[in-house]
Design a protein around this motif. Structure first.
Motif, short mmCIF file in Angstrom:
data_model
loop_
_atom_site.label_atom_id
_atom_site.label_comp_id
_atom_site.label_asym_id
_atom_site.label_seq_id
_atom_site.Cartn_x
_atom_site.Cartn_y
_atom_site.Cartn_z
N UNK A 98 -24.21 -1.56 9.16
CA UNK A 98 -23.88 -2.78 8.42
C UNK A 98 -22.50 -2.68 7.78
N UNK A 99 -22.16 -1.48 7.32
CA UNK A 99 -20.84 -1.29 6.72
C UNK A 99 -19.73 -1.60 7.72
N UNK A 100 -19.94 -1.17 8.97
CA UNK A 100 -18.93 -1.44 10.00
C UNK A 100 -18.87 -2.92 10.32
N UNK A 101 -20.02 -3.57 10.42
CA UNK A 101 -20.06 -5.01 10.72
C UNK A 101 -19.47 -5.82 9.57
N UNK A 102 -19.73 -5.37 8.35
CA UNK A 102 -19.17 -6.07 7.19
C UNK A 102 -17.66 -5.92 7.16
N UNK A 103 -17.17 -4.73 7.50
CA UNK A 103 -15.73 -4.50 7.52
C UNK A 103 -15.02 -5.34 8.57
N UNK A 104 -15.76 -5.70 9.64
CA UNK A 104 -15.17 -6.54 10.69
C UNK A 104 -15.35 -8.03 10.40
#
Length: 321
Positions: A286-292
């Protein structure tokens, strides 16, 4: 019949949470035999019955599991997430006198059909090893995710409301009143059975295959224990929503699946249960998706809820015509 578990102040301080893969195997076999369980497990039961039909110890398992359950089959875990092999080793080391007494108490006259307790334990342990490998282990990732998510919820309830708050949310049949925990059975009549924790405290264990019932060890040798229905079991056998091959190739299978699920607001434990991965893995993705810019997160109190952004929704929709 109600069960009353008496807890001293010191024992209340020893209330803890754990998961038991051995208990899930025992209860899973019981469900596959057609005893207890719930319609939610039907997809798994269809597969399990075919496998169980070839089990050489099936008559022995039927004798043990089709009625009241002997307590020796449910050793209390010594840690939060024990390995199946560790629990099985504990089962094999069970005192034969205790095994014989439990079989007589639970099975009555049917116990006379059983082999001696030492032989019985070895045969049962071998059969459960095979059942675990064939029936439970292939699905353990998803099951463990559901059980760990439930542990997380109970830990939050304990932190927010203490023991009283924890018990209040556990199950409708569980009532806490001034140092005594009462578990009501399906039949509300009859005298109550009293369980003493013996200074060892109480272990609460979420269960997949015990769902929707509450199971209490009537004759604990160490800590008293309650197995209660894990939340999120209804999602266990659901297949993840399909994702496009292109999106999976770019994001990876787990991140693409997360994005597909987040058309509705969901918490981290909910997502872990749906996808059969750990909550920590979900948080990382989720952290990666949020960052994108593909996922947005809103926190309310201790709970974080996630939802696709417009950009994330456009990606899941695929190319326009």
């Amino acid at each position: 019949m109600a069960v009353e578990i008496r807890l001293s102040a010191a024992e209340v301080a020893r209330v803890r949470l754990a998961v038991s893969p051995l208990a899930e195997t025992v209860l899973g076999v019981r469900v596959a035999l057609g005893v207890g369980g719930h319609e939610v497990h039907r997809p798994w039961v269809r597969e399990a019955r075919q496998v169980l039909g070839g089990e050489s110890e099936l008559p022995l398992l039927r004798t043990l599991l089709e009625g009241c359950l002997p307590s020796f089959l449910f050793p209390v875990p010594e840690e939060r997430l024990p390995a199946f092999r560790a629990e099985l080793a504990g089962l094999r080391a069970t005192d034969p006198a205790y095994v014989a007494a439990e079989c007589a108490a639970a099975l009555g006259a049917r116990a006379e059909r059983l082999p001696g307790p030492a032989v019985l334990v070895e045969r049962v342990a071998d059969a459960l090893t095979r059942c675990h490998a064939q029936l439970v282990a292939p699905h353990w990732g998803r099951m463990r995710a559901v059980l760990e998510a439930d542990l997380g919820r109970r830990a939050v309830a304990l932190a927010d409301g203490g023991v009283e708050g924890l018990f209040a949310q556990l199950h409708g049949d569980v009532v806490w009143r001034e140092g005594e925990l009462v578990v009501h059975g399906r039949r509300r009549s009859g005298a109550a059975w009293t369980v003493e924790a013996g200074g060892h405290g109480l272990v609460l264990m979420p269960s997949v295959f015990g769902w929707p019932d509450v199971i209490v060890d009537h004759s604990p040798r160490t800590a008293a224990s309650i197995r209660y229905p894990a939340s999120g079991v209804g999602l266990l056998w659901e297949q993840p929503r399909p994702t496009s091959a292109g999106l999976t190739a770019v994001l990876g299978r787990t991140r693409a699946a997360l994005l597909a699920e987040l058309g509705e607001p969901l918490s981290t434990p909910d997502l872990a249960a749906r996808l059969g991965v750990t909550a920590s893995a979900v948080s990382q993705h989720l952290g990666a998706l949020r960052g994108a810019g593909l996922v947005a997160t809103r926190r309310t109190g201790r709970t974080a809820v996630h939802l696709r952004t417009r950009t994330g929704t456009a990606l899941t929709a695929g190319p326009s015509d």
